[in-house]
Scaffold this motif. Structure first.
Motif, short mmCIF file in Angstrom:
data_model
loop_
_atom_site.label_atom_id
_atom_site.label_comp_id
_atom_site.label_asym_id
_atom_site.label_seq_id
_atom_site.Cartn_x
_atom_site.Cartn_y
_atom_site.Cartn_z
N GLY A 1 0.80 -1.21 0.00
CA GLY A 1 0.00 0.00 0.00
C GLY A 1 0.83 1.26 0.00
O GLY A 1 1.95 1.29 0.52
N TYR A 2 0.28 2.30 -0.61
CA TYR A 2 0.87 3.64 -0.59
C TYR A 2 -0.26 4.62 -0.37
O TYR A 2 -1.36 4.48 -0.93
CB TYR A 2 1.59 3.97 -1.90
CG TYR A 2 1.89 5.45 -2.05
CD1 TYR A 2 3.00 6.00 -1.43
CD2 TYR A 2 1.05 6.29 -2.79
CE1 TYR A 2 3.28 7.37 -1.54
CE2 TYR A 2 1.32 7.64 -2.92
CZ TYR A 2 2.43 8.18 -2.28
OH TYR A 2 2.68 9.52 -2.38
N ASN A 3 -0.03 5.64 0.46
CA ASN A 3 -1.06 6.64 0.65
C ASN A 3 -0.45 8.00 0.96
O ASN A 3 0.62 8.10 1.57
CB ASN A 3 -2.02 6.24 1.79
CG ASN A 3 -1.32 6.14 3.13
OD1 ASN A 3 -1.08 7.14 3.79
ND2 ASN A 3 -0.98 4.92 3.53
N TYR A 4 -1.13 9.02 0.48
CA TYR A 4 -0.80 10.41 0.79
C TYR A 4 -2.07 11.04 1.33
O TYR A 4 -3.12 10.99 0.69
CB TYR A 4 -0.32 11.15 -0.46
CG TYR A 4 -0.08 12.63 -0.21
CD1 TYR A 4 1.15 13.08 0.27
CD2 TYR A 4 -1.09 13.56 -0.41
CE1 TYR A 4 1.36 14.43 0.52
CE2 TYR A 4 -0.89 14.91 -0.17
CZ TYR A 4 0.34 15.34 0.29
OH TYR A 4 0.54 16.67 0.55
N ARG A 5 -1.98 11.64 2.52
CA ARG A 5 -3.17 12.19 3.16
C ARG A 5 -2.90 13.60 3.65
O ARG A 5 -1.86 13.89 4.23
CB ARG A 5 -3.62 11.32 4.34
CG ARG A 5 -4.17 9.96 3.95
CD ARG A 5 -4.77 9.24 5.15
NE ARG A 5 -5.40 8.00 4.75
CZ ARG A 5 -4.81 6.83 4.73
NH1 ARG A 5 -3.55 6.74 5.12
NH2 ARG A 5 -5.45 5.75 4.35
N ASN A 6 -3.89 14.47 3.42
CA ASN A 6 -3.91 15.80 4.00
C ASN A 6 -5.10 15.84 4.95
O ASN A 6 -6.25 15.75 4.51
CB ASN A 6 -4.04 16.85 2.90
CG ASN A 6 -4.10 18.25 3.47
OD1 ASN A 6 -3.86 18.47 4.65
ND2 ASN A 6 -4.43 19.22 2.62
N ASN A 7 -4.82 15.91 6.24
CA ASN A 7 -5.88 15.88 7.25
C ASN A 7 -5.92 17.21 8.00
O ASN A 7 -5.47 17.30 9.14
CB ASN A 7 -5.64 14.74 8.23
CG ASN A 7 -5.77 13.38 7.59
OD1 ASN A 7 -6.72 13.10 6.88
ND2 ASN A 7 -4.78 12.52 7.82
N PRO A 8 -6.43 18.27 7.38
CA PRO A 8 -6.46 19.55 8.08
C PRO A 8 -7.40 19.50 9.29
O PRO A 8 -8.47 18.91 9.24
CB PRO A 8 -7.00 20.52 7.01
CG PRO A 8 -7.75 19.65 6.05
CD PRO A 8 -7.05 18.33 6.05
N GLY A 9 -6.96 20.11 10.37
CA GLY A 9 -7.75 20.18 11.59
C GLY A 9 -7.68 21.57 12.19
O GLY A 9 -6.95 22.44 11.71
N ASN A 10 -8.43 21.76 13.26
CA ASN A 10 -8.42 23.07 13.90
C ASN A 10 -8.89 22.93 15.34
O ASN A 10 -9.48 21.91 15.72
CB ASN A 10 -9.33 24.05 13.14
CG ASN A 10 -10.77 23.57 13.08
OD1 ASN A 10 -11.53 23.73 14.04
ND2 ASN A 10 -11.15 22.95 11.96
N SER A 11 -8.62 23.95 16.12
CA SER A 11 -9.10 23.97 17.51
C SER A 11 -9.19 25.42 17.98
O SER A 11 -8.60 26.34 17.39
CB SER A 11 -8.16 23.17 18.42
OG SER A 11 -6.91 23.82 18.55
N LEU A 12 -9.95 25.59 19.03
CA LEU A 12 -10.05 26.91 19.67
C LEU A 12 -10.18 26.72 21.17
O LEU A 12 -10.72 25.72 21.64
CB LEU A 12 -11.24 27.70 19.10
CG LEU A 12 -12.67 27.18 19.36
CD1 LEU A 12 -13.21 27.64 20.71
CD2 LEU A 12 -13.59 27.65 18.24
N VAL A 13 -9.64 27.68 21.91
CA VAL A 13 -9.77 27.73 23.36
C VAL A 13 -10.07 29.17 23.76
O VAL A 13 -9.29 30.07 23.45
CB VAL A 13 -8.50 27.23 24.08
CG1 VAL A 13 -8.71 27.30 25.60
CG2 VAL A 13 -8.13 25.83 23.65
#
Length: 816
Positions: free
Chosen positions: A271-283
């Motif tokens: 297997g080969y994979n390329y992933r862009n997993n953008p995330g965010n947070s706030l406090v």
């Protein structure tokens, strides 16, 4: 095909009646055995047809559970054929049969062409429910196509995965995760991070064991999750290729290839994979003076990109050294490179909420990880059914390196620029040795015994440059656990029982090499288990089970510092953590109807020295802002009691539903005291009672033109803790799929987190220190398109090779 067998059988019965009316005909006996070519497994219910060459009348019989057949026919000239669904017909040329004859051992070969004619061969549901475990078949789930193992687990009944990737079973994060029935280096150093990198298509099924027997590791107060990797079983050369692409930018490919012949089975996954997993947070935080008045406000906003590029490969072979001895060898490796620019803006306000300044902190992080594992397994079967000896060994190494450059400055003030560099280098080595012996006693009795040696060494070197606050640290963790177990069970009419006892000797070293602080903990424990089961009928049964479990702290729980992405909210491990011990009791009931399977259970877990997370001020300040530490501690006692049920319902052939509901009450009892940075003793009472629940429903509908539509909905209800509460969160996934190219290919479209709502939302309150509201989204909504092509095997292919049982003797004792 089923009609064909029925007609053949009726014809044989009529033929027997005809021949029975001819007492003058000489009768001979025909015998033999039918097996599957390659695996040498017996084929039950195979039809042997004797067609009289003169009058075309039929005679014959069928094989028993061991593949043997023996029947009488009138002497004469016959054409003989051996038939079984999805196997090539085996024929004997026309011949005179005048004396009793043994046809010997007949080897049947799979017929791939016939498989296309079989519409459905006992197709398994996505979730199989049993009293002692639940089995989730990954191949049936379109929603996880192109995803990760973390996505798979988030669809398993009773299992939840939070926004940070932490896995919980029935709401309990003290869960042990196994791969192919054993601890594995492939799971990496940080299990939550590793599960977010392993591809979903490498997994065949997930087993969830809520109250394991003594045969299993005692690790995991909440139970065990066993991830079973794919391994081809069909004859000849066969396999599948999958490609996927998605938004945010994601693409990958994988292939599994299998070659099975006489005496061997070669299997592989790539297997080969390329992933862009953008995330965010706030406090959003409000800070207080010691007298309780407001001192300032800080609103924190964070974005993450989480780019990863990974490879994985698995090679293995099953060798049938003899009819009773199988030797399996496998080599697996995984490599992943990642980038995670973590950009944080701190919006500062005074006590009247007037803006003062904005500070930006950019943590530009790069990482690379590599894992390799060799595993070997011997299975020796003796003459008596169920009598066997198995031996396993595995060696794995894992390294994970993270490097980050952190720039911190007040916007508009170049003189405030501060630059730090961090490195976090981790190395892990795990060796495992295990042997299990199973001896049937009498008609229904079963004795088991075994040994497992698990040896782990983990070295974490965390460094900060320049290190102005002494955060650099080198931590060495060494774990040596030797375990012995035995268990016995039997069945008396409708009642069955199983008793087990496990002994584990633990030798743990937690050494802070930088501080010359060496800590050795030696302890041994007895872990009893017991299971009782009563069958009201073939479709209804009840069980009661008990086990004692342990949860050992590891990794980030022990490491004093492992990240500085935020310099005012810091997670800090606790090297002095002790293991927690849990007594688990489970009462379960299972009922099956023609279209509905219902499984429910009530459970109680009592844990001593449970891990709890506290937040406290550190005594450090960043431009007048107190640095808050979050750290785990052993906090006295925890009582967890709950109720859950699972449903599999098929109202129509074109519609399948399964649902899971879990509600539990969690009570903690304990006090925590510490001396703050000005020398005052702070006492905190953590007595708390929380009630929460979660529900999940999965629907799969076959639309016109054979388009499958799958919907998955989840709701996690609010939950309180001693320093705040988490808020309720609802989310939904969608998927559509269509078979093409004469069912050799499948196109699937899935949308993960349709409403972009899967977040961890928290409210925290530390009196006279800080009150905050936070949202954390690990991954934003994702759309994925996947194409799968199968060669020399079908979507619903029947696999006859039995797997090795990893769950002990419960099913042998008559459990469903």
């Amino acid at each position: 095909m089923n009609k064909k067998i029925l007609i053949t059988t009726l014809t044989l019965l009529l033929s027997f009646a005809t021949f029975a009316q001819r007492p003058d005909a000489k009768t001979i006996t025909v015998s033999g055995k039918v097996i599957e070519k390659g695996s040498n497994l017996p084929l039950e219910y195979t039809t042997i047809v004797f067609e009289n060459a003169r009058n075309k009348q039929l005679s014959g019989g069928i094989t028993d559970e061991k593949g043997n057949f023996k029947f009488d026919v009138p002497a004469g000239r016959y054409n003989v054929r051996v038939e079984f669904i999805s196997y090539k017909t085996f024929s004997f040329p026309q011949k005179d049969y005048l004396e009793s004859t043994n046809l010997g051992t007949i080897q049947m070969e799979s017929d791939v062409a016939q498989l296309k004619e079989v519409e459905v061969i006992a197709e398994k549901s996505s979730v199989e429910m049993k009293l002692d475990k639940r089995v989730y078949n990954v191949g049936k789930d379109m929603i996880v196509k192109g995803g990760t193992v973390s996505d798979v687990l988030d669809n398993v009944p009773s299992v939840t995965v939070d926004a940070e990737g932490n896995v919980a079973l029935r709401g309990n994060e003290s869960v042990k995760i196994l791969i192919d029935g054993r601890p594995s280096g492939l799971a990496g150093i940080n299990i939550a991070d590793a599960l977010k990198l392993l591809p979903a298509d490498a997994v065949e099924k997930i087993e969830v064991v809520t109250n394991p027997s003594a045969r299993f590791d005692a690790e995991g107060g909440g139970g065990i999750i066993n991830i079973i990797l794919r391994k081809g079983k069909a004859n000849g050369i066969n396999g599948s290729v999958m490609v996927n692409a998605g938004d945010p930018e994601t693409y990958g490919t994988s292939m599994n290839l299998n070659k099975k012949g006489d005496g061997f089975n070669l299997f592989s996954n790539f297997g080969y994979n390329y992933r862009n997993n953008p995330g965010n947070s706030l406090v959003d935080a409000e800070y207080f003076n010691p007298n309780g008045t407001t001192s300032r406000f800080i609103n924190e906003r964070r974005t993450n990109d989480r780019l990863s590029e990974g490879y994985n490969a698995n090679f293995g072979i099953d060798l049938n050294l003899s009819k009773s001895l199988v030797w399996t060898n496998g080599l697996t490796f995984r490599e992943n490179r990642g980038k995670n620019p973590d950009n944080v803006f701190f919006y500062n306000f005074d006590s009247a909420f007037n803006p003062t300044f904005i500070r930006n902190r950019l943590n530009d992080q790069n990482s690379n990880e590599f894992s390799i594992e060799y595993a070997s397994n011997f299975v020796k079967k003796f003459k008596k059914d169920g009598h066997q000896l198995t031996a396993d060994l595995s060696f794995s190494q894992n390294r994970e390196n993270e490097f980050a450059t952190i720039t911190d400055q007040i916007l508009g003030d170049p003189s405030s620029l501060d630059i730090e560099q961090t490195s976090n280098i981790q190395k892990q080595q795990r060796n495992l040795f295990q042997t299990d012996y199973v001896l049937p006693i009498g008609k229904n009795g079963r004795f088991e015994a075994g040994y497992r040696g698990n040896f782990l060494k983990n070295l974490t070197d965390f460094a900060v440059t320049p290190d102005l606050t002494n955060f650099s640290n080198t931590l060495e963790y060494i774990e040596k656990v030797n375990a012995f177990y035995s268990q016995y069970g039997s069945k008396i009419n409708k009642f069955s029982y199983f008793f087990g006892l496990r002994f584990e000797d633990s030798n743990i070293e937690v050494n802070s090499l930088s501080a010359n602080n060496f800590n050795t903990k030696k302890y041994n424990n007895l872990f009893p288990s017991a299971t009782f089961n009563y069958e009201f009928s073939e479709s209804s049964s009840v069980s009661l089970s008990y086990s004692k479990r342990i949860n050992r702290p590891r990794g980030r729980f022990l490491n004093p510092i492992s990240s500085l992405s935020s310099n005012i909210n810091i997670f800090q491990g606790n090297p002095d953590l002790d293991p927690s011990l849990t007594d688990a009791i489970d009462l379960g009931y299972l009922k099956r109807w023609s279209k509905l399977t219902f499984n429910t259970s009530a459970y109680i877990n009592i844990t001593n020295d449970s891990f709890q997370f506290i937040r406290k001020e550190s005594g450090l300040f960043v431009e007048g802002v107190p640095v808050i530490l979050s750290t785990p501690i052993n906090l006295a006692k925890e009582y967890r009691a709950g109720f859950e049920f699972n449903l599999n319902y098929t109202p129509y052939k074109w519609w399948r539903l399964n649902g899971n509901f879990n509600a539990f009450r969690n009570e903690t009892q304990g006090d925590y005291s510490y001396v703050d940075y000005v020398g005052n003793t702070v006492n905190q009472n953590f007595d708390n009672v929380a009630f929460t629940w979660f529900a999940r429903i999965n629907s799969k509908i076959t639309l016109p033109y054979k388009i499958d539509w799958q919907t998955n909905g989840t709701y996690n209800a609010p939950q309180s803790n001693a320093q705040g509460r988490s808020l309720g969160v609802a989310s939904m996934n969608l998927a559509f799929s269509k078979d093409v190219l004469k069912d050799k290919g499948t196109i699937a479209l899935n949308v993960s987190d349709v409403f972009n709502s899967r977040k961890r939302i928290m409210e925290t309150n530390i009196p006279n220190v800080v009150s905050s509201y936070s949202e954390m989204q690990w991954r934003e909504r994702q759309i994925m398109l996947t194409f799968t092509y199968r060669f020399n095997k079908q979507k619903n292919e029947r696999e006859r090779q039995p797997r090795r049982e990893d769950t002990g003797g419960e099913e042998y004792m008559g459990r469903p």
